[in-house]
Scaffold this active site. Structure first.
Site, PDB file in Angstrom:
ATOM      1  N   LEU A  28       0.844  -1.199   0.000  1.00 57.00           N
ATOM      2  CA  LEU A  28       0.000   0.000   0.000  1.00 57.00           C
ATOM      3  C   LEU A  28       0.878   1.247   0.000  1.00 57.00           C
ATOM      4  CD1 LEU A  28      -2.334  -1.376   2.799  1.00 57.00           C
ATOM      5  CD2 LEU A  28      -3.101  -0.887   0.460  1.00 57.00           C
ATOM      6  N   THR A  29       0.949   1.914  -1.145  1.00 58.15           N
ATOM      7  CA  THR A  29       1.765   3.126  -1.241  1.00 58.15           C
ATOM      8  C   THR A  29       1.213   4.206  -0.322  1.00 58.15           C
ATOM      9  OG1 THR A  29       2.414   2.640  -3.508  1.00 58.15           O
ATOM     10  CG2 THR A  29       2.587   4.931  -2.806  1.00 58.15           C
ATOM     11  N   ALA A  60       5.486  -0.318  -2.211  1.00 60.69           N
ATOM     12  CA  ALA A  60       6.450  -0.368  -3.303  1.00 60.69           C
ATOM     13  C   ALA A  60       7.681   0.466  -2.958  1.00 60.69           C
ATOM     14  CB  ALA A  60       5.801   0.128  -4.588  1.00 60.69           C
ATOM     15  N   ALA A 178       3.748  -5.800 -11.872  1.00 63.71           N
ATOM     16  CA  ALA A 178       2.332  -5.582 -12.185  1.00 63.71           C
ATOM     17  C   ALA A 178       2.023  -4.122 -12.485  1.00 63.71           C
ATOM     18  CB  ALA A 178       1.476  -6.065 -11.007  1.00 63.71           C
ATOM     19  N   ARG A 228       4.613 -10.129  -8.218  1.00 61.86           N
ATOM     20  CA  ARG A 228       3.242  -9.668  -8.432  1.00 61.86           C
ATOM     21  C   ARG A 228       3.040  -9.397  -9.918  1.00 61.86           C
ATOM     22  NH1 ARG A 228      -0.411  -4.751  -5.800  1.00 61.86           N
ATOM     23  NH2 ARG A 228      -1.932  -6.169  -4.892  1.00 61.86           N
ATOM     24  N   ASN A 236      -2.393   2.615 -15.610  1.00 59.71           N
ATOM     25  CA  ASN A 236      -1.274   3.385 -16.158  1.00 59.71           C
ATOM     26  C   ASN A 236      -1.241   3.332 -17.691  1.00 59.71           C
ATOM     27  OD1 ASN A 236      -0.095   4.500 -13.787  1.00 59.71           O
ATOM     28  ND2 ASN A 236       0.687   2.460 -13.262  1.00 59.71           N
ATOM     29  N   GLY A 299     -10.222  -6.582  -3.664  1.00 59.79           N
ATOM     30  CA  GLY A 299     -11.570  -6.366  -3.169  1.00 59.79           C
ATOM     31  C   GLY A 299     -12.221  -7.563  -2.520  1.00 59.79           C
ATOM     32  N   ARG A 321      -7.021  -1.961   1.717  1.00 60.63           N
ATOM     33  CA  ARG A 321      -7.603  -0.828   2.429  1.00 60.63           C
ATOM     34  C   ARG A 321      -8.108  -1.151   3.830  1.00 60.63           C
ATOM     35  NH1 ARG A 321     -10.679   1.822  -2.852  1.00 60.63           N
ATOM     36  NH2 ARG A 321      -8.801   2.746  -3.764  1.00 60.63           N
TER      37      ARG A 321
END
Length: 351
Positions: A28-29, A60, A178, A228, A236, A299, A321
């Site tokens: 989680l950035t 990352a 990824a 990953r 992106n 999710g 999250r």
């Protein structure tokens, strides 16, 4: 086996690493490193609170100065950065946790202002048009194709970063292959237009990623290496191509021949089926070809994850999250307590 038993039972990930449960904290950035990309005390406290996860995968972490296009993301290429991560892994281990470092290079998802005016490096020359993330007035633009010499340098940089992660006390590394970043750019026809040994065929397009896995495996042990992947293009500005499926099939089958720790799905919603993947989700596609440990992400509820693990669709689940919103997520799940809802406002601070 009931829901809690399925997810909270220990899992033998490798011959030397047993996880205390099957719930992984996803990368989680958070953009909370200092201006020199050094991990901070606040980051150490943040990760230590989440050590009840079966495995924490770090945010990352850039492998060299030109690998970033985001402010205040951590690095792992200087002594100070390694020392900062060591303080974090020490606290995680003191709390009984395990932690992998996610190794990252953004490739074309960059802007000259971050890299001394130079064009971003990628598999090929391409053009991105969107606004740079977390920027008001910068827009992505042209990338340049990496030379063969630069490709060999990049592979060596990943191996050095893996060794640095071991110095920093991590239990292993996850190669970020990824989400449209550098390695992913080699794996997709939309961004790989090469005609040399790193492009033009599935075998050649997978070569860069495969050589990085092998370099890291030789440097620190294959059992300490995960990767990953995002077989479908969705982030992106990476556009899906039906030919990509053959590239990823070949790559996944090659990974079966290497004793790596796992493959991990890079997706925000793993319920989406992609036409380019024969109308399968990313995890379904990877399960069809990869026979080792598979971590699903995107999710998942605990109920859905437990059911899919029970049906052998994958082996572990990565949660993102909810871990931001609930440092004690595992305890809340174990004791059937209410889980706090995530909100974007939570990104402002590390709690």
């Amino acid at each position: 086996m009931n829901l809690a038993d399925t997810l909270l039972s220990p899992y033998q990930l490798t011959y030397e690493l047993t996880l205390k449960n099957r719930i992984i904290m996803a990368p989680l950035t958070r953009n909370k490193a200092d201006n020199d990309l050094n991990p901070t005390q606040a980051m150490a406290d943040y990760y230590a609170k989440r050590a009840d996860a079966g495995l924490i995968i770090s945010e990352a972490t850039v492998i060299r100065p030109d690998a970033k296009s985001y402010s205040n993301v951590p690095g792992i290429y200087t002594t100070a950065q390694i020392d900062g991560w060591k303080r974090i892994t020490d606290k995680v281990h003191a709390n009984g946790g395990k932690m992998f470092s996610q190794l990252w290079h953004v490739g074309r998802v960059n802007h000259p202002s971050f890299i001394n005016g130079e064009l971003p490096i990628s598999a090929s020359e391409t053009i991105m048009q969107d606004r740079v993330k977390r920027s008001e007035d910068l827009f992505y633009g042209k990338s340049r194709a990496a030379t063969l010499i630069e490709i060999k340098e990049l592979i060596a940089n990943y191996a050095t970063a893996a060794q640095n992660a071991m110095k920093a006390g991590f239990d292993g590394v996850e190669i970020h292959g990824a989400n449209g970043y550098l390695i992913d750019q080699f794996l997709h026809y939309h961004t790989n237009h090469r005609t040399d040994e790193y492009g033009g065929s599935p075998e050649n397009m997978a070569q860069f990623a495969l050589e990085i896995v092998k370099a890291c495996g030789e440097a620190i042990g294959y059992h300490r290496v995960g990767i990953r992947l995002s077989p479908a293009g969705y982030l992106n500005e990476l556009v899906a191509d039906k030919r990509d499926a053959v590239v990823f099939q070949y790559f996944l089958e090659q990974l079966n021949n290497l004793p790596i720790a796992y493959v991990h799905t890079g997706n925000f919603d793993d319920g989406v089926k992609f036409e380019a993947l024969h109308n399968k989700t990313m995890t379904e596609f990877m399960r069809a070809f990869y026979k080792g440990n598979l971590i699903a992400c995107g999710g998942y509820t605990f109920e859905k994850a437990a059911a899919d693990i029970g049906n052998h669709n994958f082996d572990l689940v990565a949660i993102g999250r909810p871990f931001i919103a609930n440092p004690d997520l595992i305890s809340r799940f174990k004791n059937k307590l209410q889980i706090q809802e995530y909100s974007v406002a939570m990104l402002e601070t590390l709690v």
